[in-house]
Design a protein around this motif. Structure first.
Motif, mmCIF file in Angstrom:
data_model
loop_
_atom_site.group_PDB
_atom_site.id
_atom_site.type_symbol
_atom_site.label_atom_id
_atom_site.label_comp_id
_atom_site.label_asym_id
_atom_site.label_seq_id
_atom_site.Cartn_x
_atom_site.Cartn_y
_atom_site.Cartn_z
ATOM 1 N N ALA A 1 -19.116 64.405 -1.946
ATOM 2 C CA ALA A 1 -17.846 64.509 -2.630
ATOM 3 C C ALA A 1 -17.655 63.347 -3.297
ATOM 4 O O ALA A 1 -16.765 63.355 -4.436
ATOM 5 N N VAL A 2 -18.081 62.478 -2.646
ATOM 6 C CA VAL A 2 -18.069 61.031 -3.201
ATOM 7 C C VAL A 2 -19.438 60.473 -3.383
ATOM 8 O O VAL A 2 -20.247 60.859 -2.472
ATOM 9 N N THR A 3 -19.630 59.479 -4.374
ATOM 10 C CA THR A 3 -21.061 58.868 -4.290
ATOM 11 C C THR A 3 -20.948 57.588 -3.599
ATOM 12 O O THR A 3 -21.918 57.179 -2.979
ATOM 13 N N GLN A 4 -19.994 56.828 -3.795
ATOM 14 C CA GLN A 4 -19.915 55.317 -3.023
ATOM 15 C C GLN A 4 -18.517 55.248 -2.419
ATOM 16 O O GLN A 4 -17.411 55.911 -2.984
ATOM 17 N N ALA A 5 -18.390 54.469 -1.272
ATOM 18 C CA ALA A 5 -17.328 54.383 -0.856
ATOM 19 C C ALA A 5 -17.122 52.848 -0.078
ATOM 20 O O ALA A 5 -18.257 52.400 0.455
ATOM 21 N N ASN A 6 -16.179 52.160 -0.364
ATOM 22 C CA ASN A 6 -15.958 50.748 0.336
ATOM 23 C C ASN A 6 -14.743 50.771 1.250
ATOM 24 O O ASN A 6 -13.651 51.167 0.768
ATOM 25 N N ILE A 7 -14.963 50.537 2.497
ATOM 26 C CA ILE A 7 -13.834 50.494 3.383
ATOM 27 C C ILE A 7 -13.816 49.223 4.298
ATOM 28 O O ILE A 7 -14.568 48.736 4.865
ATOM 29 N N ALA A 8 -12.465 48.621 3.979
ATOM 30 C CA ALA A 8 -12.376 47.417 4.892
ATOM 31 C C ALA A 8 -10.687 47.644 5.407
ATOM 32 O O ALA A 8 -10.380 48.486 5.361
ATOM 33 N N PRO A 9 -10.407 46.703 6.364
ATOM 34 C CA PRO A 9 -9.170 46.655 6.922
ATOM 35 C C PRO A 9 -7.864 47.025 6.350
ATOM 36 O O PRO A 9 -7.064 47.823 6.577
ATOM 37 N N ASP A 10 -7.970 46.401 5.011
ATOM 38 C CA ASP A 10 -6.950 46.527 4.230
ATOM 39 C C ASP A 10 -7.113 47.220 2.852
ATOM 40 O O ASP A 10 -6.043 47.211 1.886
ATOM 41 N N TYR A 11 -8.265 47.578 2.493
ATOM 42 C CA TYR A 11 -8.600 48.229 1.205
ATOM 43 C C TYR A 11 -9.632 49.041 1.196
ATOM 44 O O TYR A 11 -10.588 49.096 2.085
ATOM 45 N N ILE A 12 -9.369 50.503 0.459
ATOM 46 C CA ILE A 12 -10.602 51.320 0.281
ATOM 47 C C ILE A 12 -10.760 51.926 -1.104
ATOM 48 O O ILE A 12 -9.841 51.687 -2.050
ATOM 49 N N SER A 13 -11.919 52.046 -1.549
ATOM 50 C CA SER A 13 -12.161 52.325 -2.925
ATOM 51 C C SER A 13 -13.294 53.470 -2.706
ATOM 52 O O SER A 13 -14.353 53.302 -1.875
ATOM 53 N N MET A 14 -13.282 54.357 -3.454
ATOM 54 C CA MET A 14 -14.096 55.551 -3.379
ATOM 55 C C MET A 14 -14.550 55.931 -4.877
ATOM 56 O O MET A 14 -13.291 56.042 -5.475
ATOM 57 N N TRP A 15 -15.440 56.322 -5.419
ATOM 58 C CA TRP A 15 -15.651 56.633 -6.670
ATOM 59 C C TRP A 15 -16.763 57.690 -7.013
ATOM 60 O O TRP A 15 -17.278 58.021 -6.118
ATOM 61 N N ALA A 16 -16.700 58.042 -8.177
ATOM 62 C CA ALA A 16 -17.743 59.179 -8.684
ATOM 63 C C ALA A 16 -17.200 60.540 -8.227
ATOM 64 O O ALA A 16 -18.038 61.165 -7.715
ATOM 65 N N ILE A 17 -16.031 60.635 -8.103
ATOM 66 C CA ILE A 17 -15.518 62.117 -7.515
ATOM 67 C C ILE A 17 -15.283 63.137 -8.692
ATOM 68 O O ILE A 17 -14.643 62.606 -9.540
ATOM 69 N N GLU A 18 -15.664 64.259 -8.354
ATOM 70 C CA GLU A 18 -15.852 65.168 -9.585
ATOM 71 C C GLU A 18 -14.485 65.585 -10.245
ATOM 72 O O GLU A 18 -14.780 65.524 -11.377
ATOM 73 N N THR A 19 -13.547 65.941 -9.680
ATOM 74 C CA THR A 19 -12.291 66.096 -10.396
ATOM 75 C C THR A 19 -11.058 65.466 -10.041
ATOM 76 O O THR A 19 -11.060 64.666 -8.826
ATOM 77 N N GLU A 20 -10.100 65.493 -10.893
ATOM 78 C CA GLU A 20 -8.756 64.914 -10.284
ATOM 79 C C GLU A 20 -8.110 65.096 -9.123
ATOM 80 O O GLU A 20 -7.815 64.572 -8.455
ATOM 81 N N GLN A 21 -8.073 66.674 -9.072
ATOM 82 C CA GLN A 21 -7.528 67.235 -7.853
ATOM 83 C C GLN A 21 -8.278 66.626 -6.674
ATOM 84 O O GLN A 21 -7.561 66.561 -5.696
ATOM 85 N N ARG A 22 -9.537 66.784 -6.699
ATOM 86 C CA ARG A 22 -10.173 66.522 -5.404
ATOM 87 C C ARG A 22 -9.683 65.060 -5.237
ATOM 88 O O ARG A 22 -9.784 64.281 -3.876
#
Length: 128
Positions: free
Chosen positions: A80-101
């Protein structure tokens, strides 16, 4: 529009593809003491970003971060995502196929971060 400090539904997660939209949405989250959340187009795919530094409140404890990390790992494992960074106060995930997802993922993580902060505010931490 939801009450400040409450999770956003997918339809209200701002599109911050343009830098000025990102700055405006972050300023609004900060002014309303909310966890910042947005989606942004990156090429043909989408990115999700959450930032709890935009609001007051406790840092999410390691035990709770483990829940967020586990969910993100599942998203990566299911492509569903190709990469994710998870920290206590910050999250980013990318290369998600659609805007709705991307909006669905952003809203879900926003609700969890908000709920975990409320829980850890309401329930005192025991001394170890």
């Amino acid at each position: 529009m939801p009450t400040p400090g409450t999770p956003l539904p997918p339809s209200l997660v701002p599109d911050c593809t343009k830098p000025e939209a990102h700055h405006a949405a972050y300023r609004s989250a900060k002014a309303n003491d909310m966890i910042f959340v947005c989606v942004a187009r990156q090429g043909q795919r989408w990115k999700v970003e959450l930032d709890a530094f935009s609001c007051s409140g406790p840092t999410i404890p390691d035990e709770a971060v483990a829940i967020l990390r586990s969910a993100a790992e599942t998203l990566v494992l299911t492509d569903a995502v190709t990469q994710a960074n998870i920290a206590p106060d910050y999250i980013s995930m990318w290369a998600i196929e659609t805007e709705q997802r991307a909006r669905e993922i952003a809203a879900a993580f926003h609700a969890v971060m908000h709920g975990l902060r409320l829980l850890y505010t309401a329930v005192p931490t025991q001394q170890r």
